[in-house]
Design a protein around this motif. Structure first.
Motif, PDB file in Angstrom:
ATOM      1  N   ARG A 371      -1.954 -10.707 -20.725  1.00 12.78           N
ATOM      2  CA  ARG A 371      -2.581  -9.888 -19.700  1.00 12.78           C
ATOM      3  C   ARG A 371      -1.479  -9.254 -18.845  1.00 12.78           C
ATOM      4  NH1 ARG A 371      -6.008 -10.868 -22.801  1.00 12.78           N
ATOM      5  NH2 ARG A 371      -8.168 -11.544 -22.435  1.00 12.78           N
ATOM      6  N   ASP A 372      -1.854  -8.398 -17.925  1.00  8.71           N
ATOM      7  CA  ASP A 372      -0.921  -7.672 -17.065  1.00  8.71           C
ATOM      8  C   ASP A 372       0.115  -8.615 -16.449  1.00  8.71           C
ATOM      9  OD1 ASP A 372       0.339  -5.975 -15.297  1.00  8.71           O
ATOM     10  OD2 ASP A 372      -1.362  -5.838 -13.923  1.00  8.71           O
ATOM     11  N   ALA A 373       1.346  -8.512 -16.922  1.00 14.97           N
ATOM     12  CA  ALA A 373       2.413  -9.404 -16.441  1.00 14.97           C
ATOM     13  C   ALA A 373       2.927  -9.016 -15.064  1.00 14.97           C
ATOM     14  CB  ALA A 373       3.574  -9.422 -17.444  1.00 14.97           C
ATOM     15  N   GLU A 401       4.165 -18.236 -24.230  1.00  9.63           N
ATOM     16  CA  GLU A 401       4.654 -19.551 -23.845  1.00  9.63           C
ATOM     17  C   GLU A 401       4.361 -19.782 -22.357  1.00  9.63           C
ATOM     18  OE1 GLU A 401       5.919 -22.101 -25.423  1.00  9.63           O
ATOM     19  OE2 GLU A 401       5.695 -21.097 -27.374  1.00  9.63           O
ATOM     20  N   PRO A 402       3.698 -20.874 -22.010  1.00 14.12           N
ATOM     21  CA  PRO A 402       3.392 -21.126 -20.596  1.00 14.12           C
ATOM     22  C   PRO A 402       4.637 -21.082 -19.705  1.00 14.12           C
ATOM     23  CG  PRO A 402       2.166 -22.636 -21.983  1.00 14.12           C
ATOM     24  CD  PRO A 402       3.101 -21.909 -22.894  1.00 14.12           C
ATOM     25  N   GLN A 403       5.757 -21.606 -20.210  1.00 15.58           N
ATOM     26  CA  GLN A 403       6.979 -21.614 -19.400  1.00 15.58           C
ATOM     27  C   GLN A 403       7.446 -20.200 -19.081  1.00 15.58           C
ATOM     28  OE1 GLN A 403       6.409 -23.352 -22.126  1.00 15.58           O
ATOM     29  NE2 GLN A 403       6.967 -25.516 -21.814  1.00 15.58           N
ATOM     30  N   ALA A 404       7.244 -19.276 -20.032  1.00 15.29           N
ATOM     31  CA  ALA A 404       7.655 -17.887 -19.805  1.00 15.29           C
ATOM     32  C   ALA A 404       6.777 -17.228 -18.742  1.00 15.29           C
ATOM     33  CB  ALA A 404       7.585 -17.099 -21.115  1.00 15.29           C
ATOM     34  N   ILE A 405       5.491 -17.536 -18.774  1.00 18.68           N
ATOM     35  CA  ILE A 405       4.578 -17.003 -17.755  1.00 18.68           C
ATOM     36  C   ILE A 405       4.976 -17.537 -16.382  1.00 18.68           C
ATOM     37  CG2 ILE A 405       2.179 -16.942 -16.956  1.00 18.68           C
ATOM     38  CD1 ILE A 405       1.331 -17.254 -19.896  1.00 18.68           C
ATOM     39  N   ILE A 406       5.259 -18.822 -16.324  1.00 17.44           N
ATOM     40  CA  ILE A 406       5.644 -19.437 -15.052  1.00 17.44           C
ATOM     41  C   ILE A 406       6.951 -18.844 -14.536  1.00 17.44           C
ATOM     42  CG2 ILE A 406       6.435 -21.605 -14.016  1.00 17.44           C
ATOM     43  CD1 ILE A 406       4.290 -23.016 -15.742  1.00 17.44           C
ATOM     44  N   ALA A 407       7.871 -18.548 -15.439  1.00 14.91           N
ATOM     45  CA  ALA A 407       9.135 -17.918 -15.022  1.00 14.91           C
ATOM     46  C   ALA A 407       8.869 -16.579 -14.341  1.00 14.91           C
ATOM     47  CB  ALA A 407      10.046 -17.734 -16.229  1.00 14.91           C
ATOM     48  N   ASP A 408       7.902 -15.821 -14.855  1.00 17.87           N
ATOM     49  CA  ASP A 408       7.525 -14.553 -14.208  1.00 17.87           C
ATOM     50  C   ASP A 408       6.944 -14.810 -12.821  1.00 17.87           C
ATOM     51  OD1 ASP A 408       8.320 -13.060 -16.395  1.00 17.87           O
ATOM     52  OD2 ASP A 408       6.298 -12.877 -17.247  1.00 17.87           O
ATOM     53  N   VAL A 424       3.612 -27.869 -15.790  1.00 16.79           N
ATOM     54  CA  VAL A 424       3.056 -26.932 -16.773  1.00 16.79           C
ATOM     55  C   VAL A 424       1.643 -27.323 -17.199  1.00 16.79           C
ATOM     56  CG1 VAL A 424       3.368 -25.907 -19.059  1.00 16.79           C
ATOM     57  CG2 VAL A 424       5.355 -26.302 -17.585  1.00 16.79           C
ATOM     58  N   ASP A 425       1.434 -28.593 -17.498  1.00 18.03           N
ATOM     59  CA  ASP A 425       0.107 -29.046 -17.929  1.00 18.03           C
ATOM     60  C   ASP A 425      -0.857 -29.000 -16.751  1.00 18.03           C
ATOM     61  OD1 ASP A 425      -1.951 -31.431 -18.199  1.00 18.03           O
ATOM     62  OD2 ASP A 425      -1.328 -30.900 -20.234  1.00 18.03           O
ATOM     63  N   ARG A 426      -1.937 -28.248 -16.873  1.00 21.17           N
ATOM     64  CA  ARG A 426      -2.833 -28.032 -15.733  1.00 21.17           C
ATOM     65  C   ARG A 426      -3.511 -29.323 -15.278  1.00 21.17           C
ATOM     66  NH1 ARG A 426      -4.711 -23.039 -13.567  1.00 21.17           N
ATOM     67  NH2 ARG A 426      -6.494 -23.313 -12.183  1.00 21.17           N
TER      68      ARG A 426
END
Length: 480
Positions: A371-373, A401-408, A424-426
């Motif tokens: 989705r829109d990053a 990758e969840p880690q990549a999303i979190i890095a953003d 990371v794990d919700r």
């Protein structure tokens, strides 16, 4: 249904009048005797499947240019539009048998539609609801996969509602549904515009395209109700020509609230319109819900309902699943579940909750994958305005990758002194938040709301209901 009866005045053909067995825009679902609509999609053009559809027994195809198929094709300028018209005819035009209220905008649609439905139901109407959480036929719940269903499914749902005696349908109308002609020939007695903030730019590309998509609803309504606190709402108000009224937070609007008193369990305010004031005791809290309530009142008034009856219905509504929903814990801290998944929405929910939070405000959130990053750092920056602590986690990662999303997300925290953790794990993140909670703290679980699943790579859905997670975490949280 006979072909000529189905086509009505919408299209002409040299084909003989024959029995049509069904309609579809999915070549995989073609059966003998069907009409196949060639739809141009984002990733696939149905015109490329026209030959296959005929081989599968389709009586004819709807196309927007000559495919060299002779009299097996019905030509039209816009196959999406024609397909929607034929779907309505196929189900006997159920959209002509009921009154429609449509609500569009980035935030608030679900709450407003539920409030309108409740008010109409309390006034004695039988009401259908079409929305993000679920569809409803009176008090019967019908599963939904899309905010605005695809047009064939939508007309089928209308037919069920008409058959069940519904005289009103209240629906969330998405930008996708408008651009993709999913609402077919539906005409709305009243259309509501809530606001426009960054969302779905992965599809629309620009905010201007997003706005123009929403604006399409107001080309097919008798009355418009518009939030003029919003900049796009003010623009829309000036650009449309149908009868309209405004709502907002100031006396410049036709409908507005005054003397607002927020509580943890509700809100009290005076509703002002046309020189008159009405006291309202709302069982929903937060300034954004005051706005949602005013929108619902204005919409019902535009339908000709008396104010006394509208307010009587409004005051008996107790809320919407996943929208500022308090999850019971029996502890000295509070857990709230909310669907906020845009920068504006997360700012709104945190600002409202902050007003009655006596301890710390802890916000747990993530962002969706595929989705829109660009909104990821903006979500973080919005959360820092009111939260005292952030728990950064995963949402629906999909194929990222969840880690990549979190890095953003974390780039939006640069320069902020708001403390945060990354889990990371919700499920683990929710447990950690509850373990960190102190007396009178409030934890806002943002992003999932009504959703009881998480979307992983390849579109795999796993069960994840935050109400259940909170319940299961309680034995692991020491009592103080």
């Amino acid at each position: 249904m006979r072909l000529y009866a189905l086509l009505e005045e919408y299209a002409k053909t040299n084909l003989p009048d024959m029995e049509i067995t069904g309609l579809t825009d999915d070549s995989r679902k073609v059966k003998p005797g069907m009409l196949f609509a060639c739809i141009r999609g984002e990733h696939f053009d149905g015109h490329n499947a026209a030959g296959k559809a005929l081989e599968s027994g389709a009586a004819a195809v709807l196309a927007d240019h000559d495919l060299g198929l002779g009299d097996r094709q019905i030509l039209t300028d816009d196959t999406r539009k024609l397909y929607g018209q034929l779907c309505a005819a196929w189900f006997g035009h159920p959209e002509r048998k009921m009154h429609f209220v449509g609500v569009t905008g980035t935030n608030g649609k679900t709450t407003i539609t539920n409030l309108i439905k409740h008010i109409l139901t309390e006034a004695g109407h039988r009401v259908g609801l079409i929305g993000t959480i679920q569809n409803e036929i009176g008090d019967k719940i019908v599963h939904t996969d899309n905010t605005t269903p695809f047009v064939y499914d939508l007309m089928g749902l209308y037919a069920q509602m008409a058959e069940a005696g519904c005289d009103y349908v209240v629906m969330e109308v998405s930008s996708f549904g408008l651009v993709q002609e999913r609402i077919g020939v539906t005409h709305f007695d009243t259309a509501v515009f809530t606001n426009l903030t960054q969302d779905h730019l992965d599809y629309h590309g620009t905010m201007e395209n997003y706005y123009q998509a929403k604006k399409l609803l107001f080309q097919r309504c008798d009355n418009a109700v518009i939030d003029t606190d919003d900049a796009y709402g003010r623009r829309l108000y000036e650009e449309i020509s149908c009868p309209k009224c405004s709502y907002g937070s100031s006396s410049h609007a036709d409908y507005y609230a005054d003397a607002i008193k927020l509580r943890a369990d509700g809100t009290r305010f005076w509703l002002c319109n046309a020189g008159k004031s009405y006291q309202v005791n709302l069982h929903l809290t937060g300034m954004f819900n005051v706005s949602n309530a005013i929108a619902a009142v204005a919409a019902c008034a535009s339908l000709g309902m008396p104010m006394k009856r509208i307010l009587a219905g409004l005051e008996t509504c107790t809320g919407v699943r996943g929208r500022c929903e308090v999850i019971p814990t029996g502890r000295d801290f509070t857990v709230i579940c909310d669907y906020a998944h845009t920068p504006d929405a997360i700012e709104n929910i945190l600002r409202s909750v902050k007003e009655y939070t006596r301890g710390r405000l802890i916000c747990l959130f993530g962002c969706g994958g595929n989705r829109d990053a660009t909104k990821r750092p903006k979500m973080a920056a919005a959360a820092t305005k009111y939260a005292d602590f952030l728990m950064i986690t995963s949402d629906n990662p999909r194929d990222e990758e969840p880690q990549a999303i979190i890095a953003d997300i974390l780039t939006g925290l640069e320069g902020s002194d708001v403390p945060y953790e990354v889990v990371v794990d919700r499920k683990e993140a929710i447990l950690r938040s509850m373990q960190l909670a102190q007396p009178e703290d409030v934890i806002v679980l943002a992003g999932k709301g009504h959703e009881d699943y998480q979307v992983l790579a390849g579109g795999v859905h796993i069960h994840m209901d935050e109400r259940e997670i909170v319940r299961d975490c309680l034995p692991l949280v020491p009592k103080r």
